[in-house]
Design an enzyme around this catalytic site. Structure first.
Site, PDB file in Angstrom:
ATOM      1  N   TYR A 201     -18.252  29.811 -30.671  1.00 18.45           N
ATOM      2  CA  TYR A 201     -17.819  29.206 -29.408  1.00 18.45           C
ATOM      3  C   TYR A 201     -16.539  28.385 -29.586  1.00 18.45           C
ATOM      4  O   TYR A 201     -15.848  28.114 -28.607  1.00 18.45           O
ATOM      5  CB  TYR A 201     -18.901  28.297 -28.821  1.00 18.45           C
ATOM      6  CG  TYR A 201     -20.187  28.969 -28.417  1.00 18.45           C
ATOM      7  CD1 TYR A 201     -20.336  30.361 -28.435  1.00 18.45           C
ATOM      8  CD2 TYR A 201     -21.284  28.215 -28.004  1.00 18.45           C
ATOM      9  CE1 TYR A 201     -21.529  30.958 -28.073  1.00 18.45           C
ATOM     10  CE2 TYR A 201     -22.477  28.812 -27.628  1.00 18.45           C
ATOM     11  CZ  TYR A 201     -22.600  30.188 -27.678  1.00 18.45           C
ATOM     12  OH  TYR A 201     -23.791  30.774 -27.321  1.00 18.45           O
TER      13      TYR A 201
ATOM     14  N   HIS B  79     -26.703  34.448 -35.291  1.00 19.50           N
ATOM     15  CA  HIS B  79     -26.236  34.691 -33.917  1.00 19.50           C
ATOM     16  C   HIS B  79     -26.446  36.140 -33.464  1.00 19.50           C
ATOM     17  O   HIS B  79     -26.912  36.390 -32.353  1.00 19.50           O
ATOM     18  CB  HIS B  79     -24.755  34.304 -33.806  1.00 19.50           C
ATOM     19  CG  HIS B  79     -24.333  33.994 -32.411  1.00 19.50           C
ATOM     20  ND1 HIS B  79     -23.299  33.133 -32.124  1.00 19.50           N
ATOM     21  CD2 HIS B  79     -24.797  34.408 -31.208  1.00 19.50           C
ATOM     22  CE1 HIS B  79     -23.157  33.043 -30.806  1.00 19.50           C
ATOM     23  NE2 HIS B  79     -24.045  33.809 -30.237  1.00 19.50           N
TER      24      HIS B  79
END
Length: 268
Positions: A39, A97
């Site tokens: 992110y 992830h």
């Protein structure tokens, strides 16, 4: 420490936008924050937490290891870098992830590295994200089901993923729902509008309440104070059995996120 059922997502929020979102969320009562290495906002999230005045022990912080860091010489150093950015000695939860099967990722290897990070005290709990049934089973076989706190997966009224959800329930692995509002696509759904009208609620609250009543953790994001407060109030909304059945009928396999080459072959 059990994963809080309601948290703040920070996907696609950066710089001052994410700082303001996190600080506002903490101000109105959020205590769980979800971020990820990819992110690019861990340092900003850390800054927001520091400026909020909320004690670290009152918060539940989640981050996720990106695929570039799955190697033996990279995973733990990358997590240490994440901790430095977040301004903490340890996070509460660290997830893999994406399983990235097309990149030839060895699930046993990466899960062992994640377990080692936990054993070193860098994270209180560990888990997975975007794993299908077969890859979740690989993770379980690698380190034991008791080590896997959650599988964070895309879930919304338009993507209910019931086979995977049922499997995770049998394994006693918590389900974390992301993209619960399907990028906002569910907000104008006629069925959700009808249910919302019955409760003097918003469609976002209805979708979040649906997920909460299914037993999922939710992590919606927002940059607006009124939406952050409204989303949080979904916890007080009780949907009837008939309303839950109506939402169950909205399934359309409406997946919003499936990046190649990171995504697995999804369960039907």
């Amino acid at each position: 420490m059990r994963i809080p059922q309601f948290g703040l997502g920070t996907f696609r929020l950066k710089d001052q936008v994410v700082i303001d979102s996190v600080k506002t969320a903490l101000d109105v009562g959020y205590r769980a924050i979800d971020t990820a290495q990819i992110y690019g906002n861990e340092a900003a999230v850390g800054q927001a937490i520091a400026e909020s005045g909320i004690a670290r022990q009152e918060l539940f912080l989640t981050t996720k290891i990106w695929v570039d860091h799955f190697a033996e010489d990279k995973l733990i150093p990358s997590l240490k870098e994440s901790l430095q950015k977040l301004g903490t000695d340890a996070v509460d939860l660290t997830l893999i992830h994406w399983p990235a099967p097309q990149l030839g990722v060895s699930i046993p290897t990466v899960m062992q590295l994640l377990l080692e990070a936990k054993q070193q005290g860098l994270t209180q709990q560990i888990g997975i994200s975007n794993f299908n049934i077969a890859l979740t089973q690989q993770a379980i076989d690698s380190i034991g089901v008791e080590q896997i706190a959650t599988n964070q997966i895309e879930l919304s009224p338009y993507l209910q993923n019931q086979n995977l959800v049922n499997y995770l329930g049998k394994q006693n692995i918590d389900v974390t729902s992301y993209m619960t509002l399907a990028y906002g696509k569910v907000l104008n759904d006629p069925t959700l509008l009808e249910i919302a009208a019955q409760h003097q609620a918003t469609t976002a609250q209805v979708a979040l309440a649906w997920a909460l009543q299914k037993g999922y953790t939710v992590i919606p994001s927002s940059t607006k104070r009124e939406n952050l407060i409204s989303n949080l109030q979904a916890q007080q909304l009780q949907l009837s059995v008939e309303e839950m059945r109506m939402i169950a009928q909205l399934e359309r396999n409406g997946r919003e996120v499936s990046p190649e080459p990171f995504a697995p072959e999804w369960d039907k």
